[in-house]
Write a protein that holds these residues in place. Structure first.
Motif, mmCIF file in Angstrom:
data_model
loop_
_atom_site.group_PDB
_atom_site.id
_atom_site.type_symbol
_atom_site.label_atom_id
_atom_site.label_comp_id
_atom_site.label_asym_id
_atom_site.label_seq_id
_atom_site.Cartn_x
_atom_site.Cartn_y
_atom_site.Cartn_z
ATOM 1 N N THR A 33 11.780 7.854 -0.096
ATOM 2 C CA THR A 33 10.324 7.828 -0.034
ATOM 3 C C THR A 33 9.868 6.479 -0.591
ATOM 4 O OG1 THR A 33 10.267 8.866 -2.195
ATOM 5 C CG2 THR A 33 10.063 10.322 -0.288
ATOM 6 N N GLY A 34 8.661 6.089 -0.254
ATOM 7 C CA GLY A 34 8.136 4.833 -0.795
ATOM 8 C C GLY A 34 8.731 3.599 -0.153
ATOM 9 N N VAL A 35 9.399 3.761 0.985
ATOM 10 C CA VAL A 35 9.906 2.597 1.715
ATOM 11 C C VAL A 35 9.077 2.456 2.991
ATOM 12 C CG1 VAL A 35 11.887 1.568 2.892
ATOM 13 C CG2 VAL A 35 12.242 2.917 0.820
ATOM 14 N N HIS A 36 8.485 1.288 3.202
ATOM 15 C CA HIS A 36 7.667 1.126 4.405
ATOM 16 C C HIS A 36 7.684 -0.327 4.888
ATOM 17 C CE1 HIS A 36 4.505 -0.308 1.641
ATOM 18 N NE2 HIS A 36 4.988 0.640 0.850
ATOM 19 N N SER A 37 6.949 -0.579 5.974
ATOM 20 C CA SER A 37 6.894 -1.914 6.602
ATOM 21 C C SER A 37 8.278 -2.422 6.972
ATOM 22 C CB SER A 37 6.204 -2.934 5.688
ATOM 23 O OG SER A 37 4.946 -2.472 5.292
ATOM 24 N N MET A 38 9.134 -1.535 7.488
ATOM 25 C CA MET A 38 10.495 -1.918 7.888
ATOM 26 C C MET A 38 10.451 -2.795 9.140
ATOM 27 S SD MET A 38 13.861 -1.557 7.528
ATOM 28 C CE MET A 38 14.078 -0.222 6.356
ATOM 29 N N ARG A 39 11.079 -3.971 9.060
ATOM 30 C CA ARG A 39 11.179 -4.870 10.218
ATOM 31 C C ARG A 39 12.634 -5.288 10.371
ATOM 32 N NH1 ARG A 39 6.882 -5.484 13.481
ATOM 33 N NH2 ARG A 39 6.965 -7.748 13.662
ATOM 34 N N PHE B 44 17.117 -7.110 7.613
ATOM 35 C CA PHE B 44 16.059 -6.100 7.502
ATOM 36 C C PHE B 44 15.127 -6.490 6.371
ATOM 37 C CE2 PHE B 44 19.856 -4.106 9.148
ATOM 38 C CZ PHE B 44 19.387 -3.492 10.297
ATOM 39 N N ARG B 45 13.838 -6.404 6.638
ATOM 40 C CA ARG B 45 12.833 -6.740 5.632
ATOM 41 C C ARG B 45 11.931 -5.524 5.475
ATOM 42 N NH1 ARG B 45 10.552 -12.024 4.449
ATOM 43 N NH2 ARG B 45 11.971 -12.878 6.004
ATOM 44 N N PHE B 46 11.728 -5.072 4.256
ATOM 45 C CA PHE B 46 10.855 -3.910 4.047
ATOM 46 C C PHE B 46 10.275 -3.926 2.641
ATOM 47 C CE2 PHE B 46 14.227 -1.766 1.680
ATOM 48 C CZ PHE B 46 15.378 -2.254 2.272
ATOM 49 N N ASP B 47 9.305 -3.022 2.430
ATOM 50 C CA ASP B 47 8.663 -2.898 1.121
ATOM 51 C C ASP B 47 9.149 -1.623 0.446
ATOM 52 O OD1 ASP B 47 7.288 -5.181 1.594
ATOM 53 O OD2 ASP B 47 5.422 -4.191 2.191
ATOM 54 N N VAL B 48 9.405 -1.708 -0.857
ATOM 55 C CA VAL B 48 9.814 -0.543 -1.639
ATOM 56 C C VAL B 48 8.821 -0.367 -2.774
ATOM 57 C CG1 VAL B 48 11.622 0.480 -3.068
ATOM 58 C CG2 VAL B 48 12.253 -0.947 -1.118
ATOM 59 N N GLU B 49 8.280 0.845 -2.905
ATOM 60 C CA GLU B 49 7.438 1.155 -4.072
ATOM 61 C C GLU B 49 8.344 1.586 -5.207
ATOM 62 O OE1 GLU B 49 4.346 4.008 -3.080
ATOM 63 O OE2 GLU B 49 3.901 2.804 -1.300
ATOM 64 N N ALA B 50 8.336 0.830 -6.300
ATOM 65 C CA ALA B 50 9.212 1.142 -7.426
ATOM 66 C C ALA B 50 8.584 0.587 -8.706
ATOM 67 C CB ALA B 50 10.591 0.525 -7.218
ATOM 68 N N ALA B 51 9.011 1.153 -9.855
ATOM 69 C CA ALA B 51 8.439 0.755 -11.145
ATOM 70 C C ALA B 51 8.819 -0.686 -11.489
ATOM 71 C CB ALA B 51 8.917 1.708 -12.234
ATOM 72 N N ASP B 52 10.060 -1.058 -11.192
ATOM 73 C CA ASP B 52 10.473 -2.434 -11.487
ATOM 74 C C ASP B 52 11.476 -2.915 -10.429
ATOM 75 O OD1 ASP B 52 13.060 -1.421 -12.201
ATOM 76 O OD2 ASP B 52 12.252 -0.900 -14.163
ATOM 77 N N ALA B 53 11.870 -4.182 -10.538
ATOM 78 C CA ALA B 53 12.733 -4.792 -9.534
ATOM 79 C C ALA B 53 14.107 -4.110 -9.493
ATOM 80 C CB ALA B 53 12.895 -6.287 -9.809
ATOM 81 N N GLU B 54 14.596 -3.651 -10.648
ATOM 82 C CA GLU B 54 15.914 -2.996 -10.682
ATOM 83 C C GLU B 54 15.917 -1.702 -9.879
ATOM 84 O OE1 GLU B 54 19.024 -3.941 -11.355
ATOM 85 O OE2 GLU B 54 17.844 -5.760 -11.413
ATOM 86 N N GLU B 55 14.822 -0.918 -10.052
ATOM 87 C CA GLU B 55 14.709 0.340 -9.308
ATOM 88 C C GLU B 55 14.606 0.051 -7.806
ATOM 89 O OE1 GLU B 55 11.603 3.044 -10.749
ATOM 90 O OE2 GLU B 55 11.519 3.909 -8.723
ATOM 91 N N ALA B 56 13.844 -0.977 -7.451
ATOM 92 C CA ALA B 56 13.699 -1.349 -6.039
ATOM 93 C C ALA B 56 15.044 -1.774 -5.460
ATOM 94 C CB ALA B 56 12.685 -2.488 -5.899
ATOM 95 N N VAL B 83 6.994 -9.323 -5.826
ATOM 96 C CA VAL B 83 6.378 -8.108 -6.351
ATOM 97 C C VAL B 83 4.878 -8.217 -6.144
ATOM 98 C CG1 VAL B 83 6.111 -6.668 -8.392
ATOM 99 C CG2 VAL B 83 8.185 -8.025 -8.091
ATOM 100 N N ARG B 84 4.299 -7.146 -5.601
ATOM 101 C CA ARG B 84 2.845 -7.121 -5.430
ATOM 102 C C ARG B 84 2.318 -5.800 -5.977
ATOM 103 N NH1 ARG B 84 4.843 -8.255 -0.587
ATOM 104 N NH2 ARG B 84 4.347 -6.155 0.095
ATOM 105 N N PRO B 85 1.089 -5.804 -6.506
ATOM 106 C CA PRO B 85 0.499 -4.525 -6.908
ATOM 107 C C PRO B 85 0.388 -3.610 -5.694
ATOM 108 C CG PRO B 85 -0.826 -6.377 -7.675
ATOM 109 C CD PRO B 85 0.192 -6.942 -6.747
ATOM 110 N N ALA B 86 0.700 -2.329 -5.862
ATOM 111 C CA ALA B 86 0.685 -1.385 -4.723
ATOM 112 C C ALA B 86 -0.735 -1.210 -4.200
ATOM 113 C CB ALA B 86 1.252 -0.055 -5.150
#
Lengths: 86, 86
Positions: A33-39, B44-56, B83-86
């Protein structure tokens, strides 16, 4: 000198990416979960014999535009990584 | 926080790469000399929502192993870019 070069080819912003969309749809079933904008894109790694890094970059840039990417829908990013004696 | 992640998937050393070999054979006809060791891979390029870079990074690593690559023949390299604010 032998230059190790990486070319990253990615679809331009706004171009539909069915491969990325399919991967994104599969994520919830795998518990991500929380993974998006996959390219999805392509990556090419090769060696260029050139006098200096600038010449190697120019060769790789031309190669990326003419053979490795479709400039109409894709962006190519060239990175010269390391230099080794030929 | 939103982490922008890049996963590079490349064939392991020693695994045959027909796509790379085909590109390399086409080079002389296009006037490119001194380019060799061509290897093709995926990006592959994507966004991960996570508390910090290690979790991502951990989420991306797991995703890379389970969905984006075949660990038998491919290596996956994970890079947390920004890292960007969600």
């Amino acid at each position: 000198m032998n230059h190790s070069v990486i070319v990253e080819v990615t679809l331009r912003r706004g171009i539909a990416d069915p491969q990325g969309a399919t991967i994104e749809r599969a994520l919830p079933a795998l518990g991500f979960t929380g993974v998006h904008s996959m390219r999805a894109g392509k990556l090419f790694r090769f060696d260029v014999e050139a006098a200096d890094a600038e010449e190697a970059r120019a060769t790789a840039q031309s190669l990326a535009q003419r053979l490795l990417s479709n400039p109409v829908i894709e962006d190519a990013h060239v990175r010269v990584e390391e230099v080794r004696p030929a």
